[in-house]
Design an enzyme around this catalytic site. Structure first.
Site, PDB file in Angstrom:
ATOM      1  N   ASP A  49       4.890  -6.007   4.555  1.00 58.28           N
ATOM      2  CA  ASP A  49       4.991  -4.579   4.318  1.00 58.28           C
ATOM      3  C   ASP A  49       4.619  -3.876   5.632  1.00 58.28           C
ATOM      4  O   ASP A  49       4.067  -4.486   6.543  1.00 58.28           O
ATOM      5  CB  ASP A  49       4.081  -4.145   3.154  1.00 58.28           C
ATOM      6  CG  ASP A  49       4.517  -2.819   2.555  1.00 58.28           C
ATOM      7  OD1 ASP A  49       5.316  -2.106   3.194  1.00 58.28           O
ATOM      8  OD2 ASP A  49       4.058  -2.478   1.445  1.00 58.28           O
ATOM      9  N   GLU A  66       2.610   6.645  -2.400  1.00 59.89           N
ATOM     10  CA  GLU A  66       1.552   5.727  -1.978  1.00 59.89           C
ATOM     11  C   GLU A  66       0.168   6.376  -2.130  1.00 59.89           C
ATOM     12  O   GLU A  66      -0.075   7.091  -3.091  1.00 59.89           O
ATOM     13  CB  GLU A  66       1.836   5.206  -0.570  1.00 59.89           C
ATOM     14  CG  GLU A  66       3.234   4.516  -0.521  1.00 59.89           C
ATOM     15  CD  GLU A  66       3.497   3.756   0.760  1.00 59.89           C
ATOM     16  OE1 GLU A  66       2.594   3.092   1.267  1.00 59.89           O
ATOM     17  OE2 GLU A  66       4.652   3.817   1.249  1.00 59.89           O
TER      18      GLU A  66
HETATM   19  C1  BGC Z   1       5.621   0.498   1.239  1.00 58.65           C
HETATM   20  C2  BGC Z   1       6.749  -0.371   0.780  1.00 58.65           C
HETATM   21  C3  BGC Z   1       8.029   0.041   1.452  1.00 58.65           C
HETATM   22  C4  BGC Z   1       7.843   0.035   2.942  1.00 58.65           C
HETATM   23  C5  BGC Z   1       9.068   0.457   3.713  1.00 58.65           C
HETATM   24  C6  BGC Z   1       5.551   0.614   2.727  1.00 58.65           C
HETATM   25  O1  BGC Z   1       4.592   1.539   3.109  1.00 58.65           O
HETATM   26  O2  BGC Z   1       4.408  -0.028   0.754  1.00 58.65           O
HETATM   27  O3  BGC Z   1       6.869  -0.318  -0.615  1.00 58.65           O
HETATM   28  O4  BGC Z   1       9.052  -0.811   1.065  1.00 58.65           O
HETATM   29  O5  BGC Z   1       6.788   0.903   3.296  1.00 58.65           O
HETATM   30  O6  BGC Z   1       9.302   1.804   3.596  1.00 58.65           O
HETATM   31  C1  BGC Z   2       7.350   5.553   6.147  1.00 59.97           C
HETATM   32  C2  BGC Z   2       7.291   4.872   4.835  1.00 59.97           C
HETATM   33  C3  BGC Z   2       6.157   3.923   4.848  1.00 59.97           C
HETATM   34  C4  BGC Z   2       4.870   4.613   5.260  1.00 59.97           C
HETATM   35  C5  BGC Z   2       3.738   3.646   5.346  1.00 59.97           C
HETATM   36  C6  BGC Z   2       6.038   6.223   6.449  1.00 59.97           C
HETATM   37  O1  BGC Z   2       6.077   6.871   7.674  1.00 59.97           O
HETATM   38  O2  BGC Z   2       8.373   6.468   6.166  1.00 59.97           O
HETATM   39  O3  BGC Z   2       8.466   4.196   4.546  1.00 59.97           O
HETATM   40  O4  BGC Z   2       6.005   3.384   3.592  1.00 59.97           O
HETATM   41  O5  BGC Z   2       5.022   5.291   6.471  1.00 59.97           O
HETATM   42  O6  BGC Z   2       2.699   4.068   6.168  1.00 59.97           O
END
Ligand code: BGC
Ligand code: BGC
Length: 866
Positions: free
Chosen positions: A339, A542
Site C-alpha cells: 500500500d 481513510e
Molecule cells: C489506500 C489504498 C489505495 C492506495 C492507492 C492507500 O492510501 O490505503 O486502499 O488503494 O492508497 O490509492
Molecule cells: C492519494 C491516495 C492515497 C493517500 C495515502 C493520497 O495523496 O491520492 O490515493 O491513498 O494519499 O496517503
C-alpha cells in the site's frame, strides 16, 4: 448511567460465520505444484499457528506452458529489469521515459491524481497516457526485454477518479442489498468503464470486516458480517475479472482485481486507521480474513498488504502472514502489492529502502514518489544478497504470471477509447437499482412511507441537492472534497430525483436547505404536507474519517435543530441519512417520523425517490428491501457492536430493515443520554493519536492572526515561520509532532474543536490530561499549557519549570490533573481547546498521544487535589 460489561466472545461457531467452513474449506490435497514460494532470510515476525487457516489449493491450476514462457522471459532479464518490475510509481512522479529507462513494472494513479494533473482529463487523455506507458515498457532499444506495464487505480465505487463515470453506492450500502448477483453486475460494469481508459487493474474490492465503526474506512467495508463479505468478495472479483476458465478471464472487458488490505485492517484498536489489530489468530482467520475465502477461490490475482499491524507487527513486513499463510497455506500464486509507502512503517525501513518487506513476501512496492531511490537500494540489496535472488525471482515470476494471464502482452483492448460506455444509461440504471436496494428503513411510524407524490413536499437539509455528500470519499478527489455540481455530469441529486417523480405525478417538491417556506412557496399557496430532510456526514477518506465518538454532530446539532423546527410546524418529517457508518442518532431519530439509512448512494440519487414515493396511483413502485449490514448503536459507547457479543443490545440489529407497510413503532423517546461509557467506565478521550481525531484539529495560533491548520506533515505560522509543526516518529512513522518556536512572538500550538465540547464528565471522573513529550532544549522563557473554553475563557498553567526538569532528548509522559485548570478558571462544559502549548522564547519540543484519561488525576505529575 452504567452499562453492562461488553465481552468479546472469542469466536463464533464456524458454521454461523463462514458459509463454507464446514463444506467449502475442507482440507485439500497437497497443493498443485508450480507455485514456488521463496522467502528472505530474516523472518521479520513471529510465527503463528498455521492450522487455524483452512488450506486452499491455488485457484488456477499451474500451467506448465505459461510457466515456461515466464522462465524464458526471466532468463533474458537483467537484475535491474527484475527489480524494475517490482516497483510501482505514481503518475504524478513518473514519466514514460522513466518507465523505459528503469523497466518499471507498474504505475498507479492515487486518489485525485489524473493525467496531466487535469481533473477534467478525458477518457482519451487517460488512454493516451496509458498507451505511452505501454509503448515505453515494450521498448527494447536498450537491449532489455519487453514486459508490458500494468496500471492500477482505485475504482472502488465505479471508475471514481474520472469525471462523468457512474458512481455506485459505497460498499457499506451495497452490503445492505444482500445481493451478490448485483455486486457481480456492478463489478462487470465498473470493469467496462475502467477498460475504456486503458487502466488494467483496480485496487478493489476492500474486504475489511469492520469491528469499531469509528474507523474512517468503515464505508469501504461491505458488512460487519464475515459471511456477507465473503460472498461479496467472490461476486465482485468475478464481476471485475470474469470467470476462471473463460477465454476472457482477466482480459477484454475484464480487469485484474485486488483483495485488500491483507489482513485485519477492519479490526484495529479503537478503529484507528493503520493501527494495531490485537485479535487472536483464529479470529484473524475466521473474521478478518473471510473475504479472502471468497476472493482467492474466485481467482483474484493481486492482494494488497495492509498498513495495519497484527499484535504489533506491521503487515508489510509480516513474513508469516504474507508468505506462510497467504502464499503457502492459502495457495495464492498472484502477487502481493504494497500500500501507499506502507513499507516505510516496517522496523528498520524507510520510504526508499526496505529489504525486509520483500523478504517477508511483498512482491511489488507501491512507492508513489520516491521510487528511484527505492529502486536503487533494492537493486543494491539484491546484489549484496540481503534480498536473496530466489526471492527476487519469485516476486518477478508472480508479477509476470499475472501479466501473462491478463493478456497484457497481446495488448488487445476492445473497449479502449470507446464512447458510450463511461456513465452510460445502462450503468446508471444499474447504479440506481443498487441505490434502491441499499436503502434501509429504520423507522416508519404510522406507515408514513412511502409518500404519495401528489402532495406539497418540502425537501430540506444540506444533503438534498449535494452530490459531494451523496458520493462521499474516493470521488474524483481522494477525500471527495473540492468538487462542485459541474464535476458530476449525468448524475442526479436526491432532490432532483424527488422533484422529477413528484412533478410527473402532479405534486410539487420545493427545495430549501434550511427548511424555510412562505405562503407562495407552493403554487397552491398551502403549507407543506410533509418534509423530507436529507442530511449526514461530510465526505472523508481513510484516517481523515476516524472518529473519537459515534455521536452524530456531537457539537453542533444543526440538523437536529432543523428537524425539530420542521416538526414543530405540524407536518411529518422523513429523515434520509447519508453516512459512511452507523452513527448514534437517537436525538435525530426521536425528531423524525420516518428514518432511512441511505449510506453514500453515489451518482444516482433518483434511486432514493424510487422507494420513498409511490406512483401516481398510490402503488408502491419499489419496496424497501435493504437490511442493515452493520448493527446500529443504541448507546453512544457502542462503537464495537455486533451479534457475536454477549449483551448485544443494538438499537437495530444486524439484518434489521422495515418494509413499507410493515407494522412497527420505534419509540420517540430513545435515550438521549450521550455520554461515553465503556465497561461501565468513561473511555479515554483521545485528541491526538498519530493524527488529531475529530472533532479536534491541530492549529498554530498567534495573537492577532487567523489560526493555521496543521493538516499535512509540516506547517508554520507567519511569513517569518515563528512556529513550525512537523510530523516526526516516536514509536511509529509520523506518530508525533515536533513543535519549534523561534521566539519572535509568544504563540501556541493547540488542539481546537470545531465547536465547544462538553467534557465536564472527565472532570467529575478525576481525569488527567496526559501526553508524551520530549524536550530538546531547556526553555529559558515562560512556557504554558492551557485549556480554552470559548471566547475569553482561557485557563493557563505555567510549564517552564516542569519542562526544565525533564531530560533533554528523552521521551516522558506528562499528566496534569484537570482540576488544575479549573483553579485557573476552566469551564469543562465547553472546551474549545483541549490543550494549547505556548512559548514566549525559543523552544523545541515533540509531543504525541494527547488524551484525557479518567481516574488518572491521582497519579498525575501535576496535581491540584487530594
Ligand atoms: C489506500 C489504498 C489505495 C492506495 C492507492 C492507500 O492510501 O490505503 O486502499 O488503494 O492508497 O490509492
Ligand atoms: C492519494 C491516495 C492515497 C493517500 C495515502 C493520497 O495523496 O491520492 O490515493 O491513498 O494519499 O496517503
Amino acid at each position: 448511567m452504567q452499562f453492562k460489561k461488553q465481552v468479546t466472545v472469542g469466536l463464533l461457531m464456524c458454521s454461523a460465520l463462514l458459509a463454507g467452513c464446514d463444506g467449502g474449506f475442507q482440507t485439500e490435497e497437497a497443493k498443485a505444484s508450480g507455485s514456488t514460494v521463496a522467502t528472505g532470510t530474516d523472518s521479520g515476525s513471529a510465527m503463528g499457528d498455521v492450522s487455524v487457516w483452512p488450506e486452499l489449493k491455488p485457484a488456477l491450476q499451474s500451467d506448465p506452458k505459461l510457466e515456461a514462457r515466464i522462465s524464458e522471459l526471466m532468463a533474458k532479464m537483467s537484475l535491474e529489469e527484475k527489480v524494475g518490475q517490482m516497483i510501482q510509481a505514481e503518475i504524478k512522479y513518473v514519466t514514460p521515459e522513466d518507465v523505459r529507462e528503469y523497466h518499471l513494472g507498474s504505475v498507479l494513479n492515487g486518489g485525485g491524481s489524473y493525467p496531466n494533473n487535469d481533473k477534467l482529463a478525458t477518457p482519451q487523455d487517460w488512454l493516451k497516457l496509458s498507451e505511452a506507458f505501454f509503448e515505453a515498457s515494450m521498448d527494447t532499444s536498450d537491449g532489455g526485454v519487453a514486459i508490458p506495464i500494468i496500471w492500477g487505480s482505485d475504482a472502488v465505487h465505479g471508475h471514481n477518479n474520472i469525471v462523468g463515470a457512474t458512481l455506485y453506492p459505497h460498499n457499506i450500502g451495497l452490503g445492505a442489498a444482500r445481493d451478490p448477483q448485483l455486486i457481480r453486475r456492478i463489478g462487470e460494469a465498473t470493469a467496462r468503464e475502467v477498460a475504456v481508459t486503458g487502466v488494467d487493474w483496480t485496487f478493489a474490492p476492500t474486504v475489511a470486516v469492520v469491528r469499531d465503526d469509528r474507523w474512517g474506512r468503515t464505508y469501504e467495508s461491505y458488512s460487519e458480517d464475515p459471511a456477507v463479505v465473503q460472498a461479496y468478495a467472490e461476486a465482485m472479483v468475478k464481476g471485475l475479472q470474469g470467470e476462471k476458465g473463460d477465454d476472457d478471464f482477466l482480459r477484454g472487458e475484464n480487469l485484474v482485481a485486488t483483495a485488500k488490505h491483507f489482513v485485519g485492517d477492519g479490526g484495529t484498536m479503537r478503529g484507528i486507521d493503520r493501527g494495531d489489530n490485537l485479535v487472536p489468530e483464529k479470529e484473524l482467520a475466521e473474521v478478518h480474513a473471510a473475504g479472502y475465502f471468497g476472493a482467492l477461490p474466485a481467482g483474484v490475482q493481486t492482494v494488497m498488504a495492509s498498513f495495519n499491524s497484527w499484535n504489533g507487527d506491521r503487515l508489510h513486513g509480516h513474513k508469516y502472514l504474507l508468505t506462510d499463510v497467504l502464499k503457502e497455506r492459502l495457495g495464492f500464486d498472484g502477487f502481493v502489492v504494497g500500500d501507499w509507502n506502507g513499507h516505510q512503517f516496517v522496523p528498520g525501513c524507510t520510504v526508499d529502502s526496505c529489504a525486509a518487506a520483500i523478504n517477508a513476501g511483498l512482491d511489488m512496492f507501491m512507492v508513489p514518489s520516491d521510487w528511484k531511490e527505492l529502486y536503487k537500494n533494492t537493486l543494491a540489496q539484491a546484489q549484496s544478497g540481503e534480498i536473496p535472488m530466489a526471492r527476487i525471482d519469485d516476486a518477478v515470476r508472480r508479477i509476470l504470471r499475472v501479466k501473462v494471464r491478463a493478456g497484457l502482452f497481446e495488448h488487445q483492448r476492445p473497449l479502449a477509447g470507446k464512447d458510450g460506455i463511461i456513465g452510460n444509461d445502462e450503468h446508471r440504471a444499474l447504479a440506481r437499482e443498487a441505490v434502491r436496494k441499499s436503502l434501509v428503513l429504520l423507522k416508519n411510524n404510522d406507515n408514513l412511507l412511502p409518500l404519495k407524490p401528489q402532495q406539497n413536499i418540502l425537501v430540506a437539509g444540506d444533503g438534498a441537492d449535494n452530490l459531494s455528500k451523496q458520493t462521499g470519499g474516493w470521488t474524483i478527489s481522494w477525500q471527495g472534497t473540492g468538487n462542485t455540481r459541474a464535476d458530476f455530469p449525468g448524475a442526479t441529486s436526491i432532490f432532483e430525483g424527488i422533484e422529477e417523480a413528484v412533478k410527473s405525478a402532479g405534486g410539487e417538491a420545493v427545495l430549501s436547505e434550511q427548511g424555510d417556506f412562505s405562503a407562495d412557496s407552493f403554487t397552491d399557496g398551502q403549507q407543506p404536507d410533509v418534509a423530507i430532510v436529507v442530511f449526514g456526514e461530510e465526505p472523508y477518506a481513510e484516517w481523515h474519517g476516524d472518529l473519537s465518538s459515534l455521536e452524530y454532530q456531537q457539537a453542533t446539532k444543526t440538523d437536529l435543530a432543523l428537524l425539530k423546527k420542521l416538526r414543530a410546524q405540524g407536518f411529518p418529517v422523513v429523515s434520509v441519512f447519508l453516512s459512511g457508518r452507523p452513527l448514534w442518532v437517537n436525538k435525530e431519530m426521536n425528531a423524525s417520523d420516518a428514518f432511512v439509512a441511505a449510506w453514500l448512494p453515489g451518482s444516482e440519487g433518483a434511486g432514493v425517490a424510487d422507494v420513498l414515493l409511490t406512483d401516481a396511483e398510490g402503488e408502491v413502485r419499489y419496496d424497501f428491501t435493504g437490511t442493515l449490514p452493520f448493527s446500529w448503536p443504541h448507546y453512544v459507547h457502542q462503537t464495537v457492536l455486533n451479534p457475536y457479543h454477549e449483551d448485544y443490545e443494538p438499537l437495530f440489529a444486524l439484518g434489521y430493515g422495515l418494509q413499507s407497510g410493515a407494522e412497527s413503532l420505534v419509540s420517540n423517546e430513545l435515550t438521549e443520554d450521550g455520554e461515553t461509557y465503556v465497561d461501565g467506565a468513561l473511555e479515554d478521550a483521545w485528541m491526538l493519536v498519530s493524527r488529531p481525531r475529530a472533532p479536534w484539529q491541530l492549529q498554530i495560533a498567534e495573537p492577532g492572526q487567523a489560526p493555521v491548520a496543521v493538516t499535512g506533515n509540516r506547517a508554520s505560522s507567519g511569513e517569518d515561520a515563528n512556529i513550525t509543526v512537523a510530523s516526526i516518529d516516536m514509536e511509529s512513522q509520523e506518530d508525533a509532532r515536533l513543535i519549534q518556536w523561534k521566539g519572535l512572538r509568544k504563540g501556541s500550538v493547540q488542539l481546537a474543536a470545531t465547536a465547544p465540547q462538553d467534557l465536564s464528565r472527565y472532570l467529575q471522573e478525576g481525569a488527567a490530561l496526559t501526553f508524551d513529550i520530549r524536550v530538546d532544549n531547556k526553555p529559558e522563557q515562560p512556557v504554558s499549557a492551557a485549556i480554552a473554553c470559548g471566547e475569553d475563557c482561557v485557563a493557563e498553567l505555567p510549564l517552564q519549570n516542569t519542562l526544565q526538569s525533564l531530560k533533554p532528548g528523552e521521551w516522558s509522559t506528562l499528566s496534569i490533573d484537570l482540576q488544575c485548570f479549573v483553579e485557573k478558571g476552566a469551564d469543562f462544559s465547553q472546551v474549545s481547546n483541549a490543550l494549547a502549548l505556548s512559548a514566549e522564547g525559543q523552544l523545541s519540543v515533540a509531543v504525541a498521544n494527547i488524551k484525557y484519561v479518567p481516574k488518572a488525576a491521582g497519579e498525575a505529575e501535576i496535581r491540584c487535589q487530594g
